[in-house]
Design an enzyme around this catalytic site. Structure first.
Site, PDB file in Angstrom:
ATOM      1  N   ASP A  20       0.894  -1.306  -0.098  1.00  0.00           N
ATOM      2  CA  ASP A  20       0.027   0.096   0.065  1.00  0.00           C
ATOM      3  C   ASP A  20       0.765   1.344  -0.071  1.00  0.00           C
ATOM      4  O   ASP A  20       0.995   1.906   0.964  1.00  0.00           O
ATOM      5  CB  ASP A  20      -0.731  -0.011   1.142  1.00  0.00           C
ATOM      6  CG  ASP A  20      -1.960  -1.210   1.158  1.00  0.00           C
ATOM      7  OD1 ASP A  20      -2.315  -1.547  -0.025  1.00  0.00           O
ATOM      8  OD2 ASP A  20      -2.115  -1.740   2.086  1.00  0.00           O
ATOM      9  N   LYS A  80       0.918  -8.004  -2.632  1.00  0.00           N
ATOM     10  CA  LYS A  80      -0.571  -7.324  -3.074  1.00  0.00           C
ATOM     11  C   LYS A  80      -0.108  -6.028  -3.766  1.00  0.00           C
ATOM     12  O   LYS A  80       0.171  -4.985  -2.934  1.00  0.00           O
ATOM     13  CB  LYS A  80      -1.670  -7.245  -2.156  1.00  0.00           C
ATOM     14  CG  LYS A  80      -3.059  -6.705  -2.446  1.00  0.00           C
ATOM     15  CD  LYS A  80      -4.086  -6.816  -1.282  1.00  0.00           C
ATOM     16  CE  LYS A  80      -3.718  -5.730  -0.437  1.00  0.00           C
ATOM     17  NZ  LYS A  80      -4.197  -4.374  -0.916  1.00  0.00           N
ATOM     18  N   ASP A 106     -18.148  -3.214 -12.645  1.00  0.00           N
ATOM     19  CA  ASP A 106     -18.589  -2.459 -13.740  1.00  0.00           C
ATOM     20  C   ASP A 106     -19.538  -3.277 -14.508  1.00  0.00           C
ATOM     21  O   ASP A 106     -20.095  -4.616 -14.005  1.00  0.00           O
ATOM     22  CB  ASP A 106     -17.481  -2.052 -14.780  1.00  0.00           C
ATOM     23  CG  ASP A 106     -17.626  -0.881 -15.217  1.00  0.00           C
ATOM     24  OD1 ASP A 106     -18.864  -0.610 -15.885  1.00  0.00           O
ATOM     25  OD2 ASP A 106     -16.968   0.338 -15.205  1.00  0.00           O
ATOM     26  N   ILE A 107     -20.102  -3.126 -15.674  1.00  0.00           N
ATOM     27  CA  ILE A 107     -21.015  -3.858 -16.531  1.00  0.00           C
ATOM     28  C   ILE A 107     -19.883  -5.173 -17.163  1.00  0.00           C
ATOM     29  O   ILE A 107     -19.012  -5.080 -16.929  1.00  0.00           O
ATOM     30  CB  ILE A 107     -21.314  -2.978 -17.574  1.00  0.00           C
ATOM     31  CG1 ILE A 107     -20.246  -2.430 -18.598  1.00  0.00           C
ATOM     32  CG2 ILE A 107     -22.239  -1.729 -17.540  1.00  0.00           C
ATOM     33  CD1 ILE A 107     -20.915  -2.201 -20.228  1.00  0.00           C
ATOM     34  N   PRO A 108     -20.799  -6.395 -17.086  1.00  0.00           N
ATOM     35  CA  PRO A 108     -20.011  -7.550 -17.592  1.00  0.00           C
ATOM     36  C   PRO A 108     -18.934  -7.239 -18.721  1.00  0.00           C
ATOM     37  O   PRO A 108     -17.776  -7.815 -18.441  1.00  0.00           O
ATOM     38  CB  PRO A 108     -21.085  -8.548 -17.954  1.00  0.00           C
ATOM     39  CG  PRO A 108     -22.309  -7.910 -17.076  1.00  0.00           C
ATOM     40  CD  PRO A 108     -22.280  -6.479 -17.247  1.00  0.00           C
ATOM     41  N   ARG A 123      -3.793  -8.826  12.091  1.00  0.00           N
ATOM     42  CA  ARG A 123      -2.897  -8.124  12.899  1.00  0.00           C
ATOM     43  C   ARG A 123      -2.250  -9.042  14.164  1.00  0.00           C
ATOM     44  O   ARG A 123      -2.684 -10.201  14.142  1.00  0.00           O
ATOM     45  CB  ARG A 123      -3.684  -7.010  13.695  1.00  0.00           C
ATOM     46  CG  ARG A 123      -4.401  -5.939  13.002  1.00  0.00           C
ATOM     47  CD  ARG A 123      -3.458  -5.048  12.558  1.00  0.00           C
ATOM     48  NE  ARG A 123      -3.970  -3.881  11.676  1.00  0.00           N
ATOM     49  CZ  ARG A 123      -4.402  -3.750  10.400  1.00  0.00           C
ATOM     50  NH1 ARG A 123      -3.886  -4.865   9.690  1.00  0.00           N
ATOM     51  NH2 ARG A 123      -4.748  -2.718   9.843  1.00  0.00           N
ATOM     52  N   GLY A 130      -0.804  -5.920   6.044  1.00  0.00           N
ATOM     53  CA  GLY A 130      -0.430  -4.562   5.523  1.00  0.00           C
ATOM     54  C   GLY A 130       0.501  -3.766   6.449  1.00  0.00           C
ATOM     55  O   GLY A 130       1.704  -4.102   6.499  1.00  0.00           O
TER      56      GLY A 130
END
Length: 233
Positions: free
Chosen positions: A10, A32, A64-66, A178, A207
């Protein structure tokens, strides 16, 4: 055990992210890449990681749309990532389209309930009473399974329930991990590494406990030791 622990990058840029990879060292092979880093650096940061022999969990939470999601999945598959996420709330048709576009090397993960949400937060989203966040995660996991995805993302609190719904071959990925006594920050439903694996997680995402540590390599070793049930002190 270490190959089932994913460290979240991150970070605002590739230089910061790759510096963390170097500081964690060879013990971690799975990272990630989330929205902030991918928006800043694009596919280049993925290529930098895979070029170092690291597996990549691309956490884009597509919704979103397919047709649009299917196209994005096809492009992501060409990058050689291991996991990519999409919101289960996008619906069955979207999930089916994504599944059909994914190469065999890519595992699609359906995000059920974000670990930053609790009951009141879900009530605000759904516009109805929510008595059990786990039941909502399980309901969405059924949609993920019906859509043909290979796994789900949920909190460790719901991992057992979601894992049973998804089946024994599914990947169950749990963020919000954690060490005992750590601050929870903006997370609501957190667990330790050993608790998550005991609940049925196949992979965990860590993270800030690693990224914000003075010694990220030592922090990763503590997480791995705790995951094995050893003294993490």
């Amino acid at each position: 055990m270490e190959d089932r622990i994913i460290v979240a990058l991150d970070a605002p840029d590739a230089a910061t992210a790759l510096s963390l990879v170097d500081r964690v060292g060879p013990a971690c092979g799975f990272y990630k890449v989330g929205l902030e880093l991918f928006a800043a650096e694009g596919p280049g940061v993925v290529e930098a990681l895979t070029g170092r022999g690291k597996r990549v969990f691309l956490d884009l939470k597509l919704h979103d749309i397919p047709n649009t999601v299917a196209g994005a999945v096809a492009r992501v598959g060409a990058l050689g990532v291991t996991f990519v996420t999409m919101h289960a709330m996008g619906g069955r048709e979207m999930l089916v389209a994504a599944s059909g576009a994914a190469p065999g090397s890519l595992t699609l993960l359906g995000v059920t309930v974000l670990t930053s949400l609790d009951g009141p937060g879900l009530e605000a989203v759904f516009g109805r009473r929510v008595d059990d966040a786990g039941a909502e995660a399980d309901r969405l996991a059924r949609l993920v399974r019906e859509g043909g995805l290979g796994g789900a993302v949920c909190s460790a609190a719901e991992a057992a329930r979601v894992g049973e719904t998804m089946g024994p071959e599914a990947c169950i990925v749990t963020p919000g991990i954690r060490l005992a006594g750590d601050a929870v920050h903006d997370q609501r439903r957190v667990r330790t590494a050993s608790q998550a694996f005991a609940a049925g997680a196949t992979h965990i995402v860590v993270g800030r406990p690693v990224a914000a540590a003075a010694d990220p390599a030592a922090a990763f070793a503590r997480i791995a030791a705790e995951a094995r049930g050893e003294d993490a002190a």
